[in-house]
Design an enzyme around this catalytic site. Structure first.
Site, PDB file in Angstrom:
ATOM      1  N   ARG A  35       0.855  -1.203   0.000  1.00 28.38           N
ATOM      2  CA  ARG A  35       0.000   0.000   0.000  1.00 28.38           C
ATOM      3  C   ARG A  35       0.883   1.242   0.000  1.00 28.38           C
ATOM      4  O   ARG A  35       0.594   2.228  -0.677  1.00 28.38           O
ATOM      5  CB  ARG A  35      -0.939   0.011   1.224  1.00 28.38           C
ATOM      6  CG  ARG A  35      -1.638   1.350   1.399  1.00 28.38           C
ATOM      7  CD  ARG A  35      -2.842   1.351   2.340  1.00 28.38           C
ATOM      8  NE  ARG A  35      -2.687   0.547   3.524  1.00 28.38           N
ATOM      9  CZ  ARG A  35      -1.897   0.858   4.579  1.00 28.38           C
ATOM     10  NH1 ARG A  35      -1.190   1.973   4.566  1.00 28.38           N
ATOM     11  NH2 ARG A  35      -1.813   0.050   5.613  1.00 28.38           N
ATOM     12  N   LYS A  54      -9.541   5.626 -18.934  1.00 28.59           N
ATOM     13  CA  LYS A  54      -9.949   6.098 -20.250  1.00 28.59           C
ATOM     14  C   LYS A  54      -8.768   6.070 -21.228  1.00 28.59           C
ATOM     15  O   LYS A  54      -8.172   5.030 -21.439  1.00 28.59           O
ATOM     16  CB  LYS A  54     -10.590   7.485 -20.089  1.00 28.59           C
ATOM     17  CG  LYS A  54     -11.632   7.540 -18.966  1.00 28.59           C
ATOM     18  CD  LYS A  54     -12.836   6.669 -19.243  1.00 28.59           C
ATOM     19  CE  LYS A  54     -13.737   6.313 -18.078  1.00 28.59           C
ATOM     20  NZ  LYS A  54     -13.791   7.063 -16.863  1.00 28.59           N
ATOM     21  N   TYR A 105     -18.375  15.732 -14.989  1.00 28.94           N
ATOM     22  CA  TYR A 105     -18.667  14.295 -15.009  1.00 28.94           C
ATOM     23  C   TYR A 105     -19.597  13.982 -13.820  1.00 28.94           C
ATOM     24  O   TYR A 105     -19.371  14.472 -12.709  1.00 28.94           O
ATOM     25  CB  TYR A 105     -17.349  13.509 -14.908  1.00 28.94           C
ATOM     26  CG  TYR A 105     -17.560  12.065 -14.546  1.00 28.94           C
ATOM     27  CD1 TYR A 105     -18.316  11.234 -15.355  1.00 28.94           C
ATOM     28  CD2 TYR A 105     -17.027  11.534 -13.376  1.00 28.94           C
ATOM     29  CE1 TYR A 105     -18.540   9.908 -15.000  1.00 28.94           C
ATOM     30  CE2 TYR A 105     -17.234  10.210 -13.027  1.00 28.94           C
ATOM     31  CZ  TYR A 105     -18.004   9.409 -13.845  1.00 28.94           C
ATOM     32  OH  TYR A 105     -18.229   8.107 -13.497  1.00 28.94           O
ATOM     33  N   ASP A 143      -9.135  18.277 -14.696  1.00 27.36           N
ATOM     34  CA  ASP A 143      -9.399  16.879 -15.041  1.00 27.36           C
ATOM     35  C   ASP A 143      -9.079  16.741 -16.526  1.00 27.36           C
ATOM     36  O   ASP A 143      -9.802  17.253 -17.389  1.00 27.36           O
ATOM     37  CB  ASP A 143     -10.863  16.545 -14.733  1.00 27.36           C
ATOM     38  CG  ASP A 143     -11.191  15.075 -15.004  1.00 27.36           C
ATOM     39  OD1 ASP A 143     -10.523  14.473 -15.866  1.00 27.36           O
ATOM     40  OD2 ASP A 143     -12.127  14.554 -14.376  1.00 27.36           O
TER      41      ASP A 143
END
Ligand SMILES: Cc1ncc(COP(=O)(O)O)c(C=O)c1O
Length: 384
Positions: free
Chosen positions: A54, A204, A107, A179
């Site tokens: 992590r 994406k 979004y 973004d």
């Protein structure tokens, strides 16, 4: 090759940044370090700083280094999803009673994060049309900590002037967050234009093959990068080594993929412009698009996303989505295959009834890299 080595071109960085051959065997592709923990040489002496995955993993580090280089940033951080990246950014920069300006066609998931999660926690937000600098100025309050934009926006493909909004945000002591999911770093580098933080849904274009969910933050400032990295570990929404590896594999072809996405999208936007069943086409590459000049100034090309409004209204828009065959009816975007969707009932359903509700007659296309004539033929039959 590191994120500070900006002497190389974009495609070279995509293939090599953070991806030196592995020292032990010479493997040219970074291995998938599928491990949760690492043997330590002595108490308090983890090898190369790796103690628990992590906190740090070499495959994720390779991706982070590459992302930083592609965005010309100082530090890149990879997350389990775009929204996980956004959540860490919000919780690192903002405190209860702070305020954030978001796009009025953000979004849907970003809108939901602010309106349903951050607001409950005491964060104020308001929505502004990011294409209008004066409207964004009017939305800024004394407690505004971030001006958050998308450009192009999802799904209306509005264009925000990154340089002008960076200056505006900085005058008010706020950060400009961009973004960059729709453009990808190949088409637009917000940090170079003055932004402070770049957000990606790497699901994406960055990943590019619709086979992995992920997110990223890239920053220009080491101090902010350090605070974000601390919270990346403290909150724990990291991506796994295999997901990091898949994303890195996708990145290698980002430049060539984006050029083909743009070629195909330009042809489709022009075709739709002349179609009698299409009321209007939203594509920043069209000279009549209100953001065309700003887009031409700050983007290399205009991207692979095309939206249009059906002349027959919402029913007609839904019908086109249902009739498409090669364009797969589905959410998401940015993969090599073309997708079609109805934002009002799919990706942006969470904004229904809010100021961010999208028009019912809107159809969004993620134009893939298939043979463009096949894509045009599919749209022809779907619109017939
Ligand atoms: C512009 C934009 N930002 C952020 C996100 C959220 O990313 P993720 O789905 O990887 O959490 C998406 C997802 O569609 C998006 O389109």
């Amino acid at each position: 090759m590191t994120s500070r080595d900006h002497a190389h071109g974009f495609e070279t960085l995509a293939i090599h940044a953070g991806q030196e051959p592995e020292p032990r065997t010479g493997a040219v592709v970074p291995p998938i370090y599928q491990t949760s923990t690492y043997a330590q040489d002595a108490v308090g002496a983890p090898r190369l700083g790796y103690e628990y995955s992590r906190s740090g993993n070499p495959t994720r580090d390779a991706l982070q280094e590459c992302l930083a280089a592609l965005e010309a940033g100082r530090r890149g951080l990879a997350f389990a999803s775009g929204l996980a990246a956004e959540d860490v950014l919000v919780r690192t920069v903002c405190r209860p009673d702070d305020h954030v300006v978001i796009p009025n066609d953000a979004y849907g998931g970003t809108y939901r994060l602010f309106s349903k999660v951050a607001e409950v926690w005491g964060l104020e937000w308001s929505a502004a049309p990011v294409a209008d600098v004066d409207a964004v100025r009017a939305a800024i309050r004394p407690n505004t900590k971030m001006v958050w934009i998308e450009t192009p926006t999802n799904p209306l493909l509005s264009i925000a002037d990154i340089g002008a909004l960076a200056a505006l945000a900085h005058e008010s002591g706020a950060l400009l967050v961009v973004d960059n999911t729709f453009a990808s770093p190949y088409l637009q580098q917000p940090l170079v234009l003055g932004a402070d933080v770049v957000v990606h849904s790497t699901t994406k274009y960055v990943g590019g093959h619709s086979d992995v969910v992920g997110g990223a933050l890239v920053v220009a400032d080491d101090e902010l990068g350090g605070r974000l990295a601390y919270n990346q570990n403290a909150t724990g929404a990291v991506n796994g080594p295999f997901d990091a590896w898949l994303t890195l594999r996708g990145i290698k072809t980002l430049g060539v993929r984006m050029d083909r996405h743009c070629d195909n999208a330009e042809r489709i936007a022009s075709y739709l412009t002349h179609h009698p069943k299409v009321a209007s086409v939203l594509y920043p590459g069209l000279p009549g698009h209100p953001g065309h000049e700003v887009a031409a100034k700050q983007m290399r090309r205009f991207g692979g996303m095309v939206s249009f409004r059906a002349a027959g209204g919402e029913g007609a828009a839904i019908e086109v989505c249902n009739r498409a065959r090669l364009f797969v009816l589905g959410e998401s975007l940015g993969g090599v295959e073309s997708l079609i969707e109805h934002p009002g009932r799919m990706t942006h359903a969470s904004a229904a009834g809010s100021p961010l509700e999208v028009p019912g007659d809107l159809v969004r296309l993620s134009v893939g890299i298939e043979t463009v004539d096949d894509l045009l033929a599919d749209l022809e039959q779907a619109l017939a």
